[in-house]
Scaffold this active site. Structure first.
Site, PDB file in Angstrom:
ATOM      1  N   TYR A  53       0.828  -1.211   0.000  1.00 52.73           N
ATOM      2  CA  TYR A  53       0.000   0.000   0.000  1.00 52.73           C
ATOM      3  C   TYR A  53       0.863   1.262   0.000  1.00 52.73           C
ATOM      4  O   TYR A  53       0.379   2.338  -0.352  1.00 52.73           O
ATOM      5  CB  TYR A  53      -0.923   0.056   1.222  1.00 52.73           C
ATOM      6  CG  TYR A  53      -1.937  -1.062   1.337  1.00 52.73           C
ATOM      7  CD1 TYR A  53      -2.145  -1.988   0.307  1.00 52.73           C
ATOM      8  CD2 TYR A  53      -2.703  -1.196   2.496  1.00 52.73           C
ATOM      9  CE1 TYR A  53      -3.070  -3.007   0.441  1.00 52.73           C
ATOM     10  CE2 TYR A  53      -3.639  -2.212   2.632  1.00 52.73           C
ATOM     11  CZ  TYR A  53      -3.812  -3.126   1.611  1.00 52.73           C
ATOM     12  OH  TYR A  53      -4.729  -4.145   1.761  1.00 52.73           O
ATOM     13  N   LYS A  78       1.206  -6.635   5.990  1.00 52.06           N
ATOM     14  CA  LYS A  78       1.312  -7.861   5.184  1.00 52.06           C
ATOM     15  C   LYS A  78       2.609  -7.877   4.384  1.00 52.06           C
ATOM     16  O   LYS A  78       3.065  -6.825   3.929  1.00 52.06           O
ATOM     17  CB  LYS A  78       0.127  -7.954   4.204  1.00 52.06           C
ATOM     18  CG  LYS A  78      -1.229  -7.686   4.853  1.00 52.06           C
ATOM     19  CD  LYS A  78      -2.351  -7.633   3.827  1.00 52.06           C
ATOM     20  CE  LYS A  78      -3.620  -7.073   4.441  1.00 52.06           C
ATOM     21  NZ  LYS A  78      -3.658  -5.615   4.522  1.00 52.06           N
ATOM     22  N   HIS A 111       0.351 -11.764   2.075  1.00 53.01           N
ATOM     23  CA  HIS A 111      -0.669 -11.023   1.325  1.00 53.01           C
ATOM     24  C   HIS A 111      -1.378 -11.888   0.265  1.00 53.01           C
ATOM     25  O   HIS A 111      -2.596 -11.787   0.093  1.00 53.01           O
ATOM     26  CB  HIS A 111      -0.026  -9.798   0.674  1.00 53.01           C
ATOM     27  CG  HIS A 111      -0.983  -8.676   0.451  1.00 53.01           C
ATOM     28  ND1 HIS A 111      -0.613  -7.353   0.497  1.00 53.01           N
ATOM     29  CD2 HIS A 111      -2.311  -8.670   0.172  1.00 53.01           C
ATOM     30  CE1 HIS A 111      -1.670  -6.594   0.264  1.00 53.01           C
ATOM     31  NE2 HIS A 111      -2.710  -7.366   0.055  1.00 53.01           N
TER      32      HIS A 111
END
Length: 278
Positions: A53, A78, A111
């Site tokens: 992210y 993650k 993830h």
């Protein structure tokens, strides 16, 4: 369940809030800092980010700037696909922790299984080490199907505590959910609102009128009543607050059945057996 800080207990005894705040696609810097601060002020205690992210530093800054004691928070991040493998995962964890500015993590997830690389068992063994070393309070996976979980269970020491997957009324993953319940793995929903697509579903609009709630609140309440942890995302403070206001009503069994009937086995995102982006 009476408020946003209510928890479920994972199979190792760690308590995890039923509703968390997701920061997927929230820009690092001011946007993510302000969003996380707003969530913490409203009462959220679970924040879900990920290395990919690109906003772990902003999440860390918001946590540091808040007055919330660390032991009240539940922070998830993650390991990304490019860092699968034992040593690479341990290095990725250190990098995430440095960005977050934390001494320990509450939940670390793989993830994606990335079956094309064939390293998720090895990656899981790195998570087991981090857990045994006390650097993370719980470990789990994300986007794992039944056969991926079976391989972990057969070849590793620790059963994942959480499986975070695409989960919403049009894709309720019943078989996977049943498998997770059988093995005491907590299912967690990402993109519970189907990136907003479900907010215009007629059945849900009708229900929202009946309960005097928004369609988003109806979906989040359905998640909780099906025993699924959920992490809705928004950058708008009024929406962040609205998504937390789901503890003063309960859906009837009839309405739960109506929502379950919306299932179309419709994925919004990639099949984990085919997703191999690194």
């Amino acid at each position: 369940m009476s408020n946003i800080q209510d928890t479920t207990t994972l199979h190792n005894g760690i308590k995890m809030p039923w509703v968390g705040f997701g920061v997927f696609k929230v820009k690092d810097g001011e946007e993510v800092v302000n969003s996380v601060k707003a969530a913490l002020e409203i009462g959220y205690r679970s924040i879900d980010t990920a290395a990919i992210y690109g906003n772990e530093a902003g999440v860390g800054k918001a946590i540091a700037d808040s007055n919330v004691p660390r032991d009240e928070l539940f922070i998830t991040t993650k390991v990304w696909n490019s860092n699968h493998g034992y040593d690479a995962t341990l290095a990725a964890f250190d990098e995430s922790m440095e960005k977050l500015g934390l001494d320990y993590l509450d939940l670390y997830l793989i993830h994606w299984p990335l079956p094309s690389e064939g390293k998720y068992v090895e990656t899981w063994k790195a998570l087991e080490k981090l857990y045994k070393d006390g650097r993370v309070r719980a470990i789990g996976v994300s986007n794992f199907k039944i056969h991926h979980l079976e391989e972990i269970i057969a070849n590793c020491e620790i059963v994942p505590m959480v499986n975070q997957v695409e989960y919403h009324p049009r894709f309720n993953q019943r078989e996977l959910h049943d498998f997770c319940k059988k093995h005491d793995i907590q299912l967690e929903a990402w993109s519970p609102l189907m990136q907003g697509e479900l907010l215009h579903e007629p059945t849900l609009i009708e229900m929202a009128k009946k309960y005097n709630k928004s369609t988003a609140q109806i979906i989040i309440r359905w998640d909780i009543q099906t025993g699924v942890v959920t992490i809705p995302k928004s950058v708008k403070p009024h929406r962040i607050a609205e998504n937390a206001d789901v503890f003063d009503f309960e859906l009837s069994q009839e309405d739960m059945d109506k929502m379950n009937a919306l299932n179309q086995d419709q994925r919004m995102f990639a099949d984990p057996d085919e997703f191999d982006r690194v």
